[in-house]
Motif scaffolding. Structure first.
Motif, PDB file in Angstrom:
ATOM      1  N   ASP A 120       0.798  -1.214   0.085  1.00 59.03           N
ATOM      2  CA  ASP A 120       0.161  -0.048   0.087  1.00 59.03           C
ATOM      3  C   ASP A 120       0.822   1.214   0.103  1.00 59.03           C
ATOM      4  OD1 ASP A 120      -1.310   2.178   1.774  1.00 59.03           O
ATOM      5  OD2 ASP A 120      -2.955   1.123   0.886  1.00 59.03           O
ATOM      6  N   PRO A 121       0.586   2.044  -0.887  1.00 54.36           N
ATOM      7  CA  PRO A 121       1.697   3.435  -1.191  1.00 54.36           C
ATOM      8  C   PRO A 121       1.704   4.101   0.321  1.00 54.36           C
ATOM      9  CG  PRO A 121       0.316   3.108  -2.835  1.00 54.36           C
ATOM     10  CD  PRO A 121      -0.174   1.955  -2.082  1.00 54.36           C
ATOM     11  N   ARG A 122       0.413   4.370   0.922  1.00 55.95           N
ATOM     12  CA  ARG A 122       0.416   5.177   2.260  1.00 55.95           C
ATOM     13  C   ARG A 122       1.324   4.515   3.193  1.00 55.95           C
ATOM     14  NH1 ARG A 122      -5.817   5.187   1.176  1.00 55.95           N
ATOM     15  NH2 ARG A 122      -5.120   3.091   0.365  1.00 55.95           N
ATOM     16  N   ARG A 123       0.924   3.318   3.570  1.00 51.55           N
ATOM     17  CA  ARG A 123       1.962   2.589   4.489  1.00 51.55           C
ATOM     18  C   ARG A 123       3.413   2.242   4.137  1.00 51.55           C
ATOM     19  NH1 ARG A 123      -2.726  -0.952   4.912  1.00 51.55           N
ATOM     20  NH2 ARG A 123      -1.797  -2.568   3.231  1.00 51.55           N
ATOM     21  N   GLU A 124       3.597   2.125   2.784  1.00 52.28           N
ATOM     22  CA  GLU A 124       5.132   1.994   2.567  1.00 52.28           C
ATOM     23  C   GLU A 124       5.985   3.350   2.712  1.00 52.28           C
ATOM     24  OE1 GLU A 124       6.562  -0.598   2.241  1.00 52.28           O
ATOM     25  OE2 GLU A 124       4.909  -1.992   2.476  1.00 52.28           O
ATOM     26  N   LEU A 125       4.943   4.705   2.251  1.00 53.18           N
ATOM     27  CA  LEU A 125       5.855   5.691   2.333  1.00 53.18           C
ATOM     28  C   LEU A 125       6.063   6.240   3.699  1.00 53.18           C
ATOM     29  CD1 LEU A 125       4.063   7.826  -0.636  1.00 53.18           C
ATOM     30  CD2 LEU A 125       6.522   7.393  -0.388  1.00 53.18           C
ATOM     31  N   CYS A 126       4.986   6.037   4.475  1.00 54.79           N
ATOM     32  CA  CYS A 126       5.240   6.476   6.003  1.00 54.79           C
ATOM     33  C   CYS A 126       6.438   5.424   6.539  1.00 54.79           C
ATOM     34  CB  CYS A 126       4.073   6.279   6.524  1.00 54.79           C
ATOM     35  SG  CYS A 126       2.688   7.605   6.011  1.00 54.79           S
ATOM     36  N   HIS A 127       6.314   4.092   6.417  1.00 52.48           N
ATOM     37  CA  HIS A 127       7.159   3.252   6.898  1.00 52.48           C
ATOM     38  C   HIS A 127       8.674   3.597   6.532  1.00 52.48           C
ATOM     39  CE1 HIS A 127       8.825  -0.370   8.304  1.00 52.48           C
ATOM     40  NE2 HIS A 127       9.506  -0.612   7.124  1.00 52.48           N
ATOM     41  N   HIS A 128       8.915   3.796   5.312  1.00 49.12           N
ATOM     42  CA  HIS A 128      10.216   4.139   4.576  1.00 49.12           C
ATOM     43  C   HIS A 128      10.676   5.491   5.167  1.00 49.12           C
ATOM     44  CE1 HIS A 128       9.539   0.551   2.251  1.00 49.12           C
ATOM     45  NE2 HIS A 128      10.884   0.583   1.920  1.00 49.12           N
ATOM     46  N   ALA A 129       9.781   6.350   5.419  1.00 52.90           N
ATOM     47  CA  ALA A 129      10.270   7.817   6.065  1.00 52.90           C
ATOM     48  C   ALA A 129      10.477   7.580   7.555  1.00 52.90           C
ATOM     49  CB  ALA A 129       9.240   8.660   5.764  1.00 52.90           C
ATOM     50  N   GLU A 130      10.338   6.555   8.019  1.00 58.03           N
ATOM     51  CA  GLU A 130      10.668   6.483   9.424  1.00 58.03           C
ATOM     52  C   GLU A 130      12.425   6.929   9.782  1.00 58.03           C
ATOM     53  OE1 GLU A 130       9.638   2.759  11.005  1.00 58.03           O
ATOM     54  OE2 GLU A 130       7.594   3.310  11.115  1.00 58.03           O
ATOM     55  N   ASP A 131      13.261   6.528   9.074  1.00 61.13           N
ATOM     56  CA  ASP A 131      14.578   6.984   9.355  1.00 61.13           C
ATOM     57  C   ASP A 131      15.017   7.902   8.224  1.00 61.13           C
ATOM     58  OD1 ASP A 131      14.685   5.238   6.847  1.00 61.13           O
ATOM     59  OD2 ASP A 131      16.277   4.121   7.469  1.00 61.13           O
ATOM     60  N   ALA A 132      14.203   8.793   7.605  1.00 56.76           N
ATOM     61  CA  ALA A 132      14.592   9.762   6.478  1.00 56.76           C
ATOM     62  C   ALA A 132      14.372  11.187   7.689  1.00 56.76           C
ATOM     63  CB  ALA A 132      13.600   9.926   5.649  1.00 56.76           C
ATOM     64  N   ASP A 133      14.862  12.158   7.039  1.00 60.93           N
ATOM     65  CA  ASP A 133      14.865  13.517   7.715  1.00 60.93           C
ATOM     66  C   ASP A 133      13.539  14.234   7.014  1.00 60.93           C
ATOM     67  OD1 ASP A 133      16.796  14.019   9.787  1.00 60.93           O
ATOM     68  OD2 ASP A 133      18.100  13.081   8.041  1.00 60.93           O
ATOM     69  N   LEU A 134      13.205  13.871   5.875  1.00 57.56           N
ATOM     70  CA  LEU A 134      12.181  14.746   5.088  1.00 57.56           C
ATOM     71  C   LEU A 134      11.520  13.966   4.092  1.00 57.56           C
ATOM     72  CD1 LEU A 134      11.125  17.802   4.923  1.00 57.56           C
ATOM     73  CD2 LEU A 134      12.789  18.041   3.414  1.00 57.56           C
ATOM     74  N   LEU A 135      10.144  13.896   4.011  1.00 57.01           N
ATOM     75  CA  LEU A 135       9.275  13.204   3.086  1.00 57.01           C
ATOM     76  C   LEU A 135       8.828  14.191   2.080  1.00 57.01           C
ATOM     77  CD1 LEU A 135       7.806  10.854   1.797  1.00 57.01           C
ATOM     78  CD2 LEU A 135       6.100  11.030   3.565  1.00 57.01           C
ATOM     79  N   VAL A 136       8.876  14.008   0.692  1.00 55.03           N
ATOM     80  CA  VAL A 136       8.331  14.946  -0.223  1.00 55.03           C
ATOM     81  C   VAL A 136       7.654  14.039  -1.287  1.00 55.03           C
ATOM     82  CG1 VAL A 136       9.248  16.262  -2.322  1.00 55.03           C
ATOM     83  CG2 VAL A 136      10.647  16.067  -0.295  1.00 55.03           C
ATOM     84  N   VAL A 137       6.609  14.517  -1.643  1.00 56.53           N
ATOM     85  CA  VAL A 137       5.353  14.085  -2.265  1.00 56.53           C
ATOM     86  C   VAL A 137       4.952  15.067  -3.251  1.00 56.53           C
ATOM     87  CG1 VAL A 137       4.784  12.258  -0.836  1.00 56.53           C
ATOM     88  CG2 VAL A 137       3.449  14.400  -0.886  1.00 56.53           C
ATOM     89  N   GLY A 138       4.541  14.630  -4.604  1.00 57.16           N
ATOM     90  CA  GLY A 138       3.981  15.634  -5.656  1.00 57.16           C
ATOM     91  C   GLY A 138       2.366  15.811  -5.213  1.00 57.16           C
ATOM     92  N   ARG A 139       1.549  17.080  -5.617  1.00 55.95           N
ATOM     93  CA  ARG A 139       0.493  17.299  -5.173  1.00 55.95           C
ATOM     94  C   ARG A 139      -0.558  16.429  -6.163  1.00 55.95           C
ATOM     95  NH1 ARG A 139      -1.186  23.282  -4.149  1.00 55.95           N
ATOM     96  NH2 ARG A 139      -1.461  23.763  -6.204  1.00 55.95           N
ATOM     97  N   ARG A 140       0.025  16.004  -7.367  1.00 57.41           N
ATOM     98  CA  ARG A 140      -1.165  15.338  -8.098  1.00 57.41           C
ATOM     99  C   ARG A 140      -0.195  14.202  -8.783  1.00 57.41           C
ATOM    100  NH1 ARG A 140      -3.763  20.735 -11.109  1.00 57.41           N
ATOM    101  NH2 ARG A 140      -4.919  21.187  -9.461  1.00 57.41           N
ATOM    102  N   GLY A 141      -0.839  13.352  -9.190  1.00 62.14           N
ATOM    103  CA  GLY A 141      -0.353  12.143 -10.156  1.00 62.14           C
ATOM    104  C   GLY A 141      -1.210  11.329 -10.940  1.00 62.14           C
ATOM    105  N   THR A 142      -0.719  10.587 -11.565  1.00 60.81           N
ATOM    106  CA  THR A 142      -1.778   9.621 -12.247  1.00 60.81           C
ATOM    107  C   THR A 142      -2.070   8.529 -11.442  1.00 60.81           C
ATOM    108  OG1 THR A 142       0.300   8.251 -13.099  1.00 60.81           O
ATOM    109  CG2 THR A 142      -0.375  10.171 -14.609  1.00 60.81           C
ATOM    110  N   HIS A 143      -3.296   8.238 -11.510  1.00 62.21           N
ATOM    111  CA  HIS A 143      -3.887   7.214 -10.475  1.00 62.21           C
ATOM    112  C   HIS A 143      -3.355   5.715 -10.844  1.00 62.21           C
ATOM    113  CE1 HIS A 143      -6.558   5.996  -7.267  1.00 62.21           C
ATOM    114  NE2 HIS A 143      -7.162   5.127  -8.313  1.00 62.21           N
ATOM    115  N   SER A 144      -2.669   5.409 -12.155  1.00 51.94           N
ATOM    116  CA  SER A 144      -2.069   4.285 -12.166  1.00 51.94           C
ATOM    117  C   SER A 144      -0.731   4.199 -11.487  1.00 51.94           C
ATOM    118  CB  SER A 144      -1.972   3.879 -13.652  1.00 51.94           C
ATOM    119  OG  SER A 144      -0.890   5.012 -14.199  1.00 51.94           O
TER     120      SER A 144
END
Length: 303
Positions: free
Chosen positions: A242-266
């Motif tokens: 799941d992209p939401r869980r994976e991004l939050c999980h992999h951010a645990e040992d990062a200093d900053l998380l960056v995402v785009g405001r829009r994207g393609t749904h695929s």
């Protein structure tokens, strides 16, 4: 034109943390800081009859809040801070001030006097309508604190928005001397779908092929931004889930998380209404939401 970093200040601990982040970002960018406090008169708060005297008192209280916050914060030598006290709803004021800015910074929580500055109505409005990248801070992650890993995690879905997010992250990492991890997440579109499970032989998904396609798309985005801060190391990571869980999980040992405001749904798009919003609420580190209208860094080489 000189860069400008805008920060919302309401006197809360969270906004003081946001102010420190803004000062740090401005210092590494050679930018000025615009510290903004918004106030609303009695008419905007539902009063039937305007009261100019009371409005003057509210405005003066807002000026004191901002002055006290600036006095309580250490401003790096040579850095210019412009205090701005503006009448209006905080979401409108901050989004208006973000026009032409390099970054808008807000705290993850505010106090009622600033209409719940983050992760409420104001944060949602800023995330959707800010003209500049939006940085949402987190408690315990002050901008002037030593980095934990010196790493920025970027969510990539192959869209133009994620390409701009990666370019922003690389430019910021170059300024800080950090590295970047570009993460793409593939989720099986049929997982948990009872209709698919009943017809699995007909709709069998080749996970290896799908993951390879996601990796190719990720590497294409990395190649497209290769000219931006080329000395910055970019690690490519592809995972399933799941992209939401994976991004939050992999951010645990990062200093900053960056995402785009829009994207393609695929390919697990980073849509603001789902993934980016979830990350804004639950990411364990500060998050930057980069709108797809953000200009790429003007210089293609390290400065």
């Amino acid at each position: 034109m000189a860069e400008r970093v805008v920060v919302g200040v309401d006197g809360s601990d969270a906004s003081l943390g946001a102010l420190r982040w803004a000062l740090d970002e401005a210092a590494i960018r050679g930018a000025t800081v615009e510290a903004v406090t918004a106030w609303q008169g009695v008419a905007a708060r539902g009063a039937d009859v305007p009261d100019p005297a009371l409005d003057d008192g509210i405005a003066e209280a807002a000026r004191r809040v901002l002055a006290d916050a600036l006095q309580a914060t250490s401003v790096p030598p040579g850095l210019t801070v412009d205090p701005v006290v503006s009448e209006g709803g905080p979401d409108h004021v901050l989004c208006d001030r973000s026009i032409g800015a390099s970054l808008l910074v807000v705290g993850s929580r505010g106090r009622g006097g600033f209409e719940r500055l983050l992760l409420g109505s104001v944060s949602s409005a800023c995330a959707r309508h800010a003209a500049s990248p939006l940085l949402i801070t987190r408690p315990g992650h002050a901008g002037d604190a030593p980095p934990r890993s010196g790493r920025i995690l970027v969510g990539i879905d192959g869209s133009d928005g994620s390409r701009r997010a990666l370019a922003w992250a690389k430019d910021d990492a170059r300024r800080r001397g950090w590295s970047v991890t570009a993460l793409s997440v593939w989720s099986d579109p049929y997982e948990g779908d009872l209709t698919f499970e009943l017809q699995a032989p007909r709709f069998q998904v080749d996970h290896e092929v799908a993951l390879r396609a996601v990796r190719e798309r990720l590497e294409a985005v990395i190649d497209e931004t290769a000219s931006v801060a080329p000395s910055v190391e970019v690690e490519a990571v592809v995972v399933g889930g799941d992209p939401r869980r994976e991004l939050c999980h992999h951010a645990e040992d990062a200093d900053l998380l960056v995402v785009g405001r829009r994207g393609t749904h695929s390919l697990a798009a980073l849509l603001l209404g789902s993934i980016a919003t979830t990350c804004a609420h639950h990411a364990p580190v500060p998050i930057v939401i980069v709108p797809d209208t953000t200009d790429l860094p003007q210089s293609a080489t390290d400065r």
